[in-house]
Design an enzyme around this catalytic site. Structure first.
Site, PDB file in Angstrom:
ATOM      1  N   LYS A 167       0.785  -1.155  -0.019  1.00 44.42           N
ATOM      2  CA  LYS A 167      -0.060  -0.099  -0.076  1.00 44.42           C
ATOM      3  C   LYS A 167       0.870   1.333  -0.093  1.00 44.42           C
ATOM      4  O   LYS A 167       0.440   2.296  -0.332  1.00 44.42           O
ATOM      5  CB  LYS A 167      -0.797   0.112   1.183  1.00 44.42           C
ATOM      6  CG  LYS A 167      -1.734  -1.214   1.326  1.00 44.42           C
ATOM      7  CD  LYS A 167      -2.428  -1.790   0.288  1.00 44.42           C
ATOM      8  CE  LYS A 167      -2.816  -3.181   0.158  1.00 44.42           C
ATOM      9  NZ  LYS A 167      -1.759  -4.010   0.574  1.00 44.42           N
ATOM     10  N   SER A 222      -4.077 -11.625  -2.307  1.00 42.47           N
ATOM     11  CA  SER A 222      -2.834 -11.069  -2.575  1.00 42.47           C
ATOM     12  C   SER A 222      -2.229 -11.496  -3.983  1.00 42.47           C
ATOM     13  O   SER A 222      -2.733 -12.325  -4.868  1.00 42.47           O
ATOM     14  CB  SER A 222      -1.983 -11.953  -1.574  1.00 42.47           C
ATOM     15  OG  SER A 222      -0.659 -12.278  -1.708  1.00 42.47           O
TER      16      SER A 222
END
Length: 556
Positions: free
Chosen positions: A121, A468
């Site tokens: 992120k 993921s």
């Protein structure tokens, strides 16, 4: 200079007195102030070396006549946060990172920025901040991890999660799992496959905000320190020429990023992050464009988890610029765009040849003629859903089977590891979207468990959560609208037949419109899972996955 507001004139004497307290000299305050955003910490493997990268950036800035000043950005390790409540706090940090960087940069009136992220992120969060602030900016990441080796074969974190699934299936011993545990993550750096962190770092090159090699030079190579010094020097050139992020990140640049994403086979999370970054740059991306680009963009790379090659191999093969050069042979890129190198894309990629056709397939011999990501639609996902097509085995490209419905990730994992999921099933995990989670958890545990149990070529998984970048198989995420807002995924019942057709970009449940409407009439919103703290505030503002899970501005 923006920094004149804190360094020049008699009215700024109080400001200078505080710089004096920091030990800055008169000479330093006469130079441009360059903020270096460091995401260094001691909990994320991809960030433990960033202090060295930051030192190199500082040297580069100083060599080029600037005054470097470091301030921090937070980071979550998705691997350590995986499979428990901690994963609710991963995606949500993207906005914290962007917001806090905005606060620091404007409060202290920096003239330019060098962003030093690495994992998941941090890269999109800092790209969002760069677009929002629109002051000269360069990105240099901490770099990818080298692949591990188990029994002579390269392995990575996804192999580790799948090993746990194999142990649950009785096909791997505890000692074998321990060997994986000790060998799959051998160095610092972002995990070694084309997972989210490396996908986004590669896309900094594609979109023009990072220098050559930013996505691929391994973390432990000294070449990365040289790259960091050059990034520090380069930001001073951008400041002199007044080249800003929105000059670089325009609509054509985002089309380039999506095209290169397709060729590389990046993480599905890029379909969350690119729209969010574009939004900050004043560019709106409709995910429908992804399939249009995919239809004409060949998939050239099968890095882990899609295949047996890793980031170090891509680096040796010529890196992102070599991939871009292959794509340019078909005229698939806008090459006249300015970049953070101070040059155009055409100038950047000139002479960047493919050095290994086994790692980067030539344009006339791709893995597939279409791109690595597909956006699906249908009566389960009227707005959209996303799948990493390049990581789906051929026999699962078209699949139908009974829905096995779970209202949280934990229940699904228990069923998979308990042997209750069988070949042909379609696992549905809902109420895990941006609002319903809240936080849109990644689901590497269930996808790895499916693969480890030997069901990767016979079981699909769909969710309003996300996956993921290490996930592989028929893993379809970002189903929008999400269950928490009454999306059709909330109406699926145990045993309903789910029909998946990735080549035709469809995702449907074999239930009549009348029956779906009858179910909708009975559906009731659920009470929020979390009602206090940051997650509660996030849930109240966040939009669905198809818009990039951005935070909407409250109405006045």
């Amino acid at each position: 200079m923006r920094s004149d507001n804190v360094t020049k004139g008699i009215q700024q004497a109080p400001h200078r007195s505080l710089f004096n307290a920091l030990g800055f000299t008169k000479e330093e305050l006469e130079r441009p102030l360059v903020g270096i955003v460091s995401s260094y910490n001691e909990i994320v493997p991809g960030h433990m070396n960033i202090d060295k990268i930051v030192d190199a950036v500082k040297m580069g800035v100083a060599m080029a006549g600037g005054t470097p000043i470091v301030f921090p950005a937070i980071a979550v390790c998705d691997g350590i946060a995986m499979g428990h409540t901690g994963m609710k706090y991963s995606l949500v940090t993207r906005d914290l990172i962007a917001d806090s960087t905005e606060c620091m940069a404007l409060a202290h009136q920096f003239d330019a920025l060098v962003m030093v992220p690495n994992c998941d992120k941090n890269v999109p969060g800092l790209l969002m901040a760069a677009a929002r602030l629109n002051i000269p900016t360069v990105f240099v990441s901490g770099g990818p991890m080298l692949a591990g080796k188990v029994k002579g074969k390269k392995r990575s974190l996804s192999s580790m999660f799948e090993a746990v699934g194999s142990y649950a299936a009785g096909t791997m011993s505890e000692d074998e799992v321990l060997e994986y545990e000790n060998k799959v993550c051998p160095t610092c750096g972002s995990c070694s496959g084309m997972y989210t962190a490396n996908s986004m770092n590669c896309l900094t090159e594609a979109i023009g905000m990072g220098l050559q090699g930013n996505g691929t030079i391994p973390a432990v190579y000294s070449e990365r320190l040289k790259l960091a010094k050059h990034a520090g020097m380069k930001v001073m050139e951008l400041l002199e020429k007044n080249i800003r992020p929105r000059d670089i990140m325009n609509e054509k640049a985002f089309m380039n990023a999506l095209t290169i994403d397709m060729a590389l086979g990046c993480s599905t999370n890029s379909m969350l992050h690119l729209p969010a970054i574009a939004h900050e740059a004043g560019v709106e991306i409709n995910l429908d464009i992804a399939n249009e680009l995919s239809a004409k963009t060949p998939n050239l790379c099968h890095l882990a988890p899609a295949g047996p090659t890793y980031m170090e191999d891509l680096n040796e093969a010529g890196g992102v610029y070599a991939v871009m050069n292959e794509l340019d042979k078909l005229g698939l890129l806008y090459t006249d765009l300015i970049t953070a190198t101070g040059k155009t894309i055409a100038e950047n990629i000139k002479g960047c040849e493919n050095k290994n056709p086994e790692v980067i397939r030539p344009i006339d011999n791709p893995y597939s003629k279409t791109g690595g990501i597909a956006v699906l639609k249908g009566n389960i996902a009227p707005d959209s859903a996303v799948v990493k097509r390049s990581a789906v085995v051929e026999e699962m490209m078209v699949h139908q089977g009974p829905a096995r419905v779970f209202d949280c990730e934990e229940d699904a994992i228990a069923a998979i590891k308990g042997g209750k999921i069988v070949a042909g099933d379609v696992v549905v995990i809902r109420y895990e979207g941006p609002k319903g989670g809240p936080g849109m958890r990644e689901m590497l545990n269930p996808t790895s468990a499916i693969a480890g149990m030997g069901l990767g070529s016979s079981v699909a998984l769909i969710t309003d959560g996300r996956f993921s970048g290490a996930s592989r198989g028929a893993s379809i995420g970002h189903v929008s609208p999400e269950a928490a807002v009454g999306g059709p995924i909330a109406l699926i019942e145990e045993g309903d037949i789910i029909k998946i057709n990735i080549p035709e970009n469809t995702l449907n449940v074999d239930v009549s419109d009348e029956e779906m409407e009858a179910r909708r009439a009975k559906w009731e919103p659920r009470e929020p899972k979390i009602t206090t703290g940051y997650l509660a505030r996030y849930a109240s503002l966040v939009t669905s996955g198809n818009t990039g899970a951005i935070l909407r501005t409250p109405e006045k």
